[in-house]
Design a protein around this motif. Structure first.
Motif, PDB file in Angstrom:
ATOM      1  N   ALA A 224      10.483   0.174   2.190  1.00 21.17           N
ATOM      2  CA  ALA A 224       9.562   0.635   1.150  1.00 21.17           C
ATOM      3  C   ALA A 224      10.364   1.130  -0.055  1.00 21.17           C
ATOM      4  O   ALA A 224      10.580   2.333  -0.228  1.00 21.17           O
ATOM      5  N   THR A 308       6.174   0.197  -6.640  1.00 20.74           N
ATOM      6  CA  THR A 308       7.173  -0.729  -6.117  1.00 20.74           C
ATOM      7  C   THR A 308       7.953  -1.298  -7.306  1.00 20.74           C
ATOM      8  O   THR A 308       7.557  -1.126  -8.459  1.00 20.74           O
ATOM      9  N   LEU A 314       2.318  -2.887  -1.519  1.00 19.48           N
ATOM     10  CA  LEU A 314       3.136  -3.250  -0.370  1.00 19.48           C
ATOM     11  C   LEU A 314       2.324  -2.993   0.883  1.00 19.48           C
ATOM     12  O   LEU A 314       1.889  -1.864   1.137  1.00 19.48           O
ATOM     13  N   TYR A 315       2.055  -4.055   1.631  1.00 17.72           N
ATOM     14  CA  TYR A 315       1.349  -3.963   2.907  1.00 17.72           C
ATOM     15  C   TYR A 315       2.151  -4.781   3.919  1.00 17.72           C
ATOM     16  O   TYR A 315       2.388  -5.971   3.694  1.00 17.72           O
ATOM     17  N   GLN A 316       2.535  -4.162   5.013  1.00 21.31           N
ATOM     18  CA  GLN A 316       3.330  -4.929   5.980  1.00 21.31           C
ATOM     19  C   GLN A 316       3.224  -4.344   7.377  1.00 21.31           C
ATOM     20  O   GLN A 316       3.139  -3.127   7.560  1.00 21.31           O
ATOM     21  N   CYS A 329       0.582   1.705  -2.743  1.00 19.38           N
ATOM     22  CA  CYS A 329       0.104   1.135  -4.002  1.00 19.38           C
ATOM     23  C   CYS A 329      -0.097   2.276  -4.988  1.00 19.38           C
ATOM     24  O   CYS A 329      -0.091   3.442  -4.608  1.00 19.38           O
ATOM     25  N   PHE A 359       2.219  -9.631  -0.452  1.00 22.83           N
ATOM     26  CA  PHE A 359       2.665  -8.272  -0.750  1.00 22.83           C
ATOM     27  C   PHE A 359       3.496  -7.629   0.359  1.00 22.83           C
ATOM     28  O   PHE A 359       3.275  -6.481   0.748  1.00 22.83           O
ATOM     29  N   THR A 360       4.470  -8.368   0.862  1.00 23.44           N
ATOM     30  CA  THR A 360       5.423  -7.819   1.824  1.00 23.44           C
ATOM     31  C   THR A 360       6.720  -7.476   1.096  1.00 23.44           C
ATOM     32  O   THR A 360       6.946  -7.904  -0.043  1.00 23.44           O
ATOM     33  N   ALA A 361       7.583  -6.731   1.762  1.00 24.80           N
ATOM     34  CA  ALA A 361       8.832  -6.286   1.134  1.00 24.80           C
ATOM     35  C   ALA A 361       9.837  -7.413   0.945  1.00 24.80           C
ATOM     36  O   ALA A 361      10.790  -7.261   0.168  1.00 24.80           O
TER      37      ALA A 361
END
Length: 372
Positions: A224, A308, A314-316, A329, A359-361
């Motif tokens: 993150a 970010t 970012l969703y993971q 977010c 929206f992954t890292a």
């Protein structure tokens, strides 16, 4: 040690919306919140439910925002029925003000591109000065025109947060305020969440601790890379109705105050205010609404956005620690409905919403190519 189906770390708008959605589906959910010493972005929020202009680089973000905007009314109604807390949500459309014909041209080009990229799902209109004046009679003469979108609206972020907390408790959730979570680790098929004087166990854990996710995410195999970005806001005394729809930088609250924002400042974790920045915000506001010239400002504040590197969410889910998730977010108001009604079901085991797949890292990984 208490055991839950889900532990959500972070009681701001992101964590509370997810926790509400999980609890509403019948899961045993605990929210661990640091308390009022936290950098509470949710309480410094401007309050827009905003779509236009979002997703120019990644159009699925526009679709994710539109999905949430379309679900906002039902979320607001649910919270009212459960708690009698009104979010003051209104969806009259919103405008982005332009101060030159060049600005108008650039804005139209950007939004036209976005409309095409979303297959026409996002739609908008460009308004000249006279058309804008029909919507906002007090608009300043120096405003050339504006873009308008039916998708936009606003709400009271404080009442939203209060409603989510109250609704979460009403449907059986457990809220655990206190100190900061400092450790999350897997113990067999469950997770142990530790903070000073307390340990909580849960089958799955959701990290929604804002900037705190920077230190927590690596503990469960996630990344993150978040940075703080300060925005400053001014609030006027209560006034007669001047704005019947929100703009990007100005909106009138349900109580009658005018909120003026916003700045974007790279100042680390300093959530204070600076007179030159506030002066710029005020001058821009008066240019848009000359009626504000002699109005008293009663409050100002600064708050830190959770950003970010590219500004998108970012969703993971963790591959190395199955059952651990991260959610970050800076649009906690806009996306509250999507977080409660679409993200929470994914975390609970349903299919991934297609809009959030990018929206992954991994998008932040930099690959270096060495020439042969």
């Amino acid at each position: 040690m208490k055991t839950y189906d889900f532990a959500v770390v972070g009681g701001g708008l992101v964590g509370s919306a997810i926790a509400y959605g999980l609890a509403k589906s019948g899961h045993r959910v605990a929210v661990l919140d640091e308390g009022d010493v936290a950098y509470r972005a949710s309480r410094g929020n401007f309050g827009l439910v905003w779509v236009q202009g979002k997703g120019l680089e990644i159009p699925s973000y526009s679709q994710w925002s539109m999905s949430s905007a379309s679900l906002w009314h039902s979320l607001s109604e649910e919270l009212w029925e459960l708690t009698e807390v009104g979010t003051q949500h209104q969806a009259p459309g919103g405008v982005h003000l332009c101060y030159s014909h060049k600005e108008m041209e650039l804005r139209q080009a950007d939004l036209t591109s976005l409309a095409k990229a979303t297959g026409g799902q996002f739609d908008f209109a460009m308004l000249d000065h006279e058309q804008l004046r029909e919507m906002i009679p007090e608009i300043g003469e120096s405003v050339t025109g504006a873009s308008w979108s039916r998708w936009d609206g606003h709400a009271n972020p404080l009442y939203l947060l209060r409603g989510l907390h109250a609704g979460f408790l009403r449907i059986g959730g457990t809220f655990l305020p206190g100190s900061k979570v400092h450790r999350v680790h897997q113990n067999g098929d469950s997770f142990v969440i530790e903070r000073e004087g307390e340990r909580v166990q849960a089958e799955r854990v959701v990290l929604a601790a804002g900037l705190g996710n920077r230190l927590l995410a690596p503990q469960v195999g996630l990344h993150a890379p978040l940075i703080p970005n300060r925005g400053e806001i001014l609030v006027t005394e209560r006034m007669r109705p001047l704005l019947n729809l929100p703009t990007t930088y100005l909106r009138q609250t349900g109580e009658g105050s005018i909120l003026m924002g916003d700045s974007h400042e790279d100042v680390g974790f300093n959530d204070g205010t600076e007179t030159p920045v506030l002066s710029h915000i005020a001058q821009r506001a008066v240019r848009a609404l000359p009626a504000l010239a002699n109005t008293r400002v009663v409050r100002t504040w600064g708050a830190l956005r959770v950003m970010t590197p590219d500004g998108y969410p970012l969703y993971q889910a963790s591959l190395s620690h199955p059952g651990a998730f991260v959610a970050c977010c800076h649009s906690g108001v806009t996306l509250a409905a999507a977080h409660a009604k679409r993200l929470a079901p994914w975390i609970a085991g349903e299919s991934l919403p297609s809009e959030i797949a990018p929206f992954t890292a991994e998008r932040f990984d930099v690959q270096t190519v060495i020439p042969a």
